[in-house]
Design a protein around this motif. Structure first.
Motif, PDB file in Angstrom:
ATOM      1  N   GLY A 277       0.833  -1.189   0.000  1.00 14.05           N
ATOM      2  CA  GLY A 277       0.000   0.000   0.000  1.00 14.05           C
ATOM      3  C   GLY A 277       0.869   1.239   0.000  1.00 14.05           C
ATOM      4  N   ALA A 278       0.306   2.353  -0.463  1.00 14.43           N
ATOM      5  CA  ALA A 278       1.053   3.606  -0.586  1.00 14.43           C
ATOM      6  C   ALA A 278       0.346   4.702   0.193  1.00 14.43           C
ATOM      7  CB  ALA A 278       1.182   4.005  -2.049  1.00 14.43           C
ATOM      8  N   SER A 279       1.061   5.315   1.138  1.00 13.54           N
ATOM      9  CA  SER A 279       0.537   6.423   1.921  1.00 13.54           C
ATOM     10  C   SER A 279       0.944   7.745   1.283  1.00 13.54           C
ATOM     11  CB  SER A 279       1.076   6.352   3.353  1.00 13.54           C
ATOM     12  OG  SER A 279       0.728   7.505   4.093  1.00 13.54           O
ATOM     13  N   SER A 280       0.273   8.808   1.684  1.00 12.08           N
ATOM     14  CA  SER A 280       0.627  10.138   1.182  1.00 12.08           C
ATOM     15  C   SER A 280       1.444  10.944   2.191  1.00 12.08           C
ATOM     16  CB  SER A 280      -0.646  10.927   0.810  1.00 12.08           C
ATOM     17  OG  SER A 280      -1.302  10.309  -0.273  1.00 12.08           O
ATOM     18  N   VAL A 281       1.851  10.328   3.301  1.00  7.18           N
ATOM     19  CA  VAL A 281       2.794  10.998   4.198  1.00  7.18           C
ATOM     20  C   VAL A 281       4.207  10.711   3.703  1.00  7.18           C
ATOM     21  CG1 VAL A 281       1.219  10.649   6.137  1.00  7.18           C
ATOM     22  CG2 VAL A 281       3.163   9.099   5.852  1.00  7.18           C
ATOM     23  N   GLY A 282       5.165  11.526   4.122  1.00  6.51           N
ATOM     24  CA  GLY A 282       6.533  11.251   3.729  1.00  6.51           C
ATOM     25  C   GLY A 282       7.448  12.437   3.879  1.00  6.51           C
ATOM     26  N   ALA A 283       8.664  12.270   3.383  1.00  5.36           N
ATOM     27  CA  ALA A 283       9.682  13.313   3.493  1.00  5.36           C
ATOM     28  C   ALA A 283       9.307  14.565   2.714  1.00  5.36           C
ATOM     29  CB  ALA A 283      11.026  12.776   3.001  1.00  5.36           C
ATOM     30  N   GLY A 284       8.368  14.444   1.787  1.00  7.44           N
ATOM     31  CA  GLY A 284       7.915  15.618   1.050  1.00  7.44           C
ATOM     32  C   GLY A 284       7.253  16.656   1.932  1.00  7.44           C
ATOM     33  N   ALA A 285       6.901  16.283   3.169  1.00  6.96           N
ATOM     34  CA  ALA A 285       6.281  17.231   4.098  1.00  6.96           C
ATOM     35  C   ALA A 285       7.311  18.020   4.904  1.00  6.96           C
ATOM     36  CB  ALA A 285       5.348  16.488   5.056  1.00  6.96           C
ATOM     37  N   LEU A 286       8.594  17.681   4.776  1.00  8.75           N
ATOM     38  CA  LEU A 286       9.627  18.403   5.514  1.00  8.75           C
ATOM     39  C   LEU A 286       9.799  19.806   4.947  1.00  8.75           C
ATOM     40  CD1 LEU A 286      12.263  15.553   5.874  1.00  8.75           C
ATOM     41  CD2 LEU A 286      11.026  16.657   7.750  1.00  8.75           C
ATOM     42  N   PRO A 287      10.102  20.791   5.802  1.00  7.11           N
ATOM     43  CA  PRO A 287      10.312  22.162   5.312  1.00  7.11           C
ATOM     44  C   PRO A 287      11.440  22.218   4.293  1.00  7.11           C
ATOM     45  CG  PRO A 287      10.090  22.129   7.708  1.00  7.11           C
ATOM     46  CD  PRO A 287      10.176  20.701   7.269  1.00  7.11           C
ATOM     47  N   ALA A 288      11.222  22.941   3.211  1.00 10.21           N
ATOM     48  CA  ALA A 288      12.225  23.057   2.153  1.00 10.21           C
ATOM     49  C   ALA A 288      13.335  24.020   2.581  1.00 10.21           C
ATOM     50  CB  ALA A 288      11.574  23.549   0.866  1.00 10.21           C
ATOM     51  N   GLY A 289      14.523  23.784   2.021  1.00 11.48           N
ATOM     52  CA  GLY A 289      15.627  24.706   2.229  1.00 11.48           C
ATOM     53  C   GLY A 289      16.443  24.468   3.475  1.00 11.48           C
ATOM     54  N   ALA A 290      16.048  23.542   4.340  1.00  8.90           N
ATOM     55  CA  ALA A 290      16.789  23.286   5.571  1.00  8.90           C
ATOM     56  C   ALA A 290      17.918  22.290   5.322  1.00  8.90           C
ATOM     57  CB  ALA A 290      15.848  22.756   6.643  1.00  8.90           C
ATOM     58  N   ASP A 291      18.934  22.312   6.168  1.00 10.52           N
ATOM     59  CA  ASP A 291      20.016  21.344   6.124  1.00 10.52           C
ATOM     60  C   ASP A 291      19.559  20.106   6.888  1.00 10.52           C
ATOM     61  OD1 ASP A 291      22.247  19.781   6.405  1.00 10.52           O
ATOM     62  OD2 ASP A 291      23.517  21.333   7.279  1.00 10.52           O
ATOM     63  N   PRO A 292      19.271  18.996   6.213  1.00 13.08           N
ATOM     64  CA  PRO A 292      18.692  17.845   6.911  1.00 13.08           C
ATOM     65  C   PRO A 292      19.614  17.258   7.974  1.00 13.08           C
ATOM     66  CG  PRO A 292      19.251  17.279   4.642  1.00 13.08           C
ATOM     67  CD  PRO A 292      19.404  18.751   4.763  1.00 13.08           C
ATOM     68  N   VAL A 293      20.907  17.280   7.737  1.00 10.27           N
ATOM     69  CA  VAL A 293      21.834  16.719   8.730  1.00 10.27           C
ATOM     70  C   VAL A 293      21.795  17.532  10.017  1.00 10.27           C
ATOM     71  CG1 VAL A 293      24.246  16.189   9.230  1.00 10.27           C
ATOM     72  CG2 VAL A 293      23.323  15.743   6.940  1.00 10.27           C
ATOM     73  N   GLU A 294      21.834  18.846   9.877  1.00  8.37           N
ATOM     74  CA  GLU A 294      21.788  19.711  11.047  1.00  8.37           C
ATOM     75  C   GLU A 294      20.426  19.636  11.733  1.00  8.37           C
ATOM     76  OE1 GLU A 294      22.894  22.608  13.918  1.00  8.37           O
ATOM     77  OE2 GLU A 294      23.949  21.137  12.689  1.00  8.37           O
ATOM     78  N   MET A 295      19.353  19.597  10.954  1.00 13.19           N
ATOM     79  CA  MET A 295      18.030  19.533  11.551  1.00 13.19           C
ATOM     80  C   MET A 295      17.806  18.206  12.269  1.00 13.19           C
ATOM     81  SD  MET A 295      16.822  22.466  11.088  1.00 13.19           S
ATOM     82  CE  MET A 295      15.150  22.210  11.687  1.00 13.19           C
ATOM     83  N   ASP A 296      18.340  17.119  11.738  1.00 14.48           N
ATOM     84  CA  ASP A 296      18.265  15.841  12.438  1.00 14.48           C
ATOM     85  C   ASP A 296      18.960  15.926  13.792  1.00 14.48           C
ATOM     86  OD1 ASP A 296      16.866  14.689  10.378  1.00 14.48           O
ATOM     87  OD2 ASP A 296      18.474  13.348   9.723  1.00 14.48           O
ATOM     88  N   ARG A 297      20.132  16.553  13.806  1.00 18.85           N
ATOM     89  CA  ARG A 297      20.889  16.686  15.056  1.00 18.85           C
ATOM     90  C   ARG A 297      20.092  17.462  16.096  1.00 18.85           C
ATOM     91  NH1 ARG A 297      23.998  20.128  17.759  1.00 18.85           N
ATOM     92  NH2 ARG A 297      23.705  21.804  16.228  1.00 18.85           N
TER      93      ARG A 297
END
Length: 479
Positions: A277-297
């Protein structure tokens, strides 16, 4: 250089949305060569098309790049298979030549046709009916069929049942259903994935660099190819593909029945089943333009987040429940941008857990290994967070591209070995994550709140919510 088993290698080709990818892989999973070529599409509102001629040109470029070392290594190419985007179709003439553009899986023009046949617009049958009406005739053809026809030089070729599924093909009876009988020869012949379609002809060999006589094997959709590449083929095992959206695909000895139509079943080459099955949630909902490595930290300081998010990337939900009117929401106010980031990461993982709970509610086997793939699997923090929230171990393979899955399928067909055994030899696991019991307990309360909220909005059926709460009470460890 020595090669195990059959002494050769296998080529997998993936027709993606933005590029074509080719991988040359040995029987023990070593990648000897890789090639990529970009694809351009035409988007205009709900319209999304690609030029089938560009698919072939990109396959030629990517294959040549992947096979650069082949002559020097003097290896034997045992076969190839091709996957494409599920739901992408076009019309061709009797010789297999395209009559129309390729209408992509996310093209939204076939609304009336989708309503008439009771399918989502992302499925292939509504698009095929729209094309037949708009262009006046032709043969329904799936994206990989254009390539396999060019490779074999044989005009039209059979399609595989994996791509035919969303065109209405009955994978249990292995036949087109009676309600499509009026289409007659417009529909293609269908074979199981792994079936030999022919051999690479001289003209195609000159264009692609693939040796003349190389067997061409019927492939599967890109989602099934990614599942094969994850090694999630044992009964009860699941591959959770997290990219822009979330897709879960598993392995079962029998179809998973779902009267709600949320879960569908592909047929594996050996006759077993690949429910998903396929959901419509996902990484596409993350704010654009952010540094993912830093935001994960920074997000690691918010476990759990001060806000509870249901992070849909677009309106409407398809899995773990069907709710066309569902919309993204956030309960509470994030304390910071990092807290907002944490809420999205956790909200996706909560939905992932709900997907597994729904599968359990349907009676699907879910106790086998769980594998994380997709672009989001590059985030070590998110991987561990998901394992913690799910409360179960997870594996992350070294190589998760659909093209690898097609190389595995070609090797399975060419050697006669079982698909599971072939994948065991060719899929390499990079990391095994263990859930931290104290974290699993910490996330139980916000997960329960999300279930309550989804039920109160009328999206999550009450029996599913009740089943989920029962499992939560039984399975959650206490710190």
């Amino acid at each position: 250089m020595m090669f195990d088993g059959d002494g050769g290698a296998w080529l997998g080709i993936d027709l993606g949305t933005q590029s074509v990818r080719a991988l040359l892989v040995t029987g023990d999973g070593r990648v000897l060569g890789a090639g990529t070529a970009p694809l351009a599409g035409r988007r205009d509102g709900v319209r999304h098309e690609q030029d089938p001629g560009e698919w072939w040109e990109a396959v030629c470029e990517a294959s040549r790049a992947a096979l650069t070392e082949q002559p020097r290594l003097r290896l034997r190419l045992g076969g190839l298979a091709v996957c494409g985007t599920s739901g992408t179709v076009l019309l061709t003439d009797g010789a297999g030549r395209p009559l129309t553009p390729g209408v992509m899986y996310d093209d939204g023009r076939a609304v009336a046709e989708a309503t008439r046949v009771g399918m989502q617009t992302s499925w292939a049958l509504p698009k095929a009916l729209w094309l037949l009406e708009a262009y006046g005739g032709g043969r329904v053809t799936h994206q990989p069929d254009v390539i396999t026809a060019r490779l074999t030089g044989g005009g039209t070729v059979p399609t595989d049942s994996s791509h035919a599924l969303k065109t209405g093909y009955d994978v249990e009876r292995e036949a087109w259903p009676p309600q499509l009988a009026h289409l007659g020869d417009v529909l293609p012949e269908v074979v199981r994935p792994g079936t030999r379609l022919g051999e690479v002809c001289g003209v195609a060999a000159e264009a692609t660099g693939i040796p003349v006589g190389t067997p061409v094997i019927a492939g599967m959709t890109d989602g099934c190819a990614a599942q094969i590449a994850s090694g999630a083929l044992y009964e009860g095992s699941w591959n959770s593909v997290l990219g822009t959206t979330l897709v879960l695909k598993g392995a079962s000895a029998s179809p998973v029945r779902d009267s709600a139509g949320v879960v569908y079943n592909h047929r594996a080459p050996d006759g077993s089943w690949l429910p998903g099955g396929a959901s419509s949630v996902g990484a596409g909902a993350l704010p654009a333009g952010a540094d993912p490595v830093e935001m994960d930290r920074l997000a690691a300081e918010y476990e759990p987040s001060g806000a509870l998010a249901y992070p849909l990337t677009s309106p409407g939900e398809r899995f773990p429940f069907l709710a066309p009117d569902a919309t993204a929401f956030t309960l509470g106010t994030p304390a910071s941008d990092a807290d907002r980031w944490a809420a999205v990461l956790q909200g996706v993982a909560f939905t992932e857990r709900l997907c597994l709970d729904y599968l359990h509610h349907l009676g699907a086997p879910i106790d086998g290994p769980l594998t994380f793939t997709g672009g989001a699997a590059r985030s070590a923090y998110w991987n561990q967070l998901r394992a913690d929230i799910l409360g179960r171990p997870a594996r992350v393979p070294e190589q998760v591209e659909p093209a690898l899955g097609m190389a595995v399928l070609a090797a399975h067909s060419g050697t006669g070995a079982g698909l599971v055994d072939t994948a065991d030899r060719m899929v390499r696991i990079r990391t095994v994550l263990e859930p931290r019991r104290s974290r699993t307990a910490r996330f139980a309360e916000p997960y329960a709140r999300l279930v309550d909220e989804l039920e109160s909005r009328g999206w999550l059926p009450a029996p599913v919510a009740t089943h989920t709460r029962r499992r939560l009470n039984q399975d959650t460890p206490h710190s």
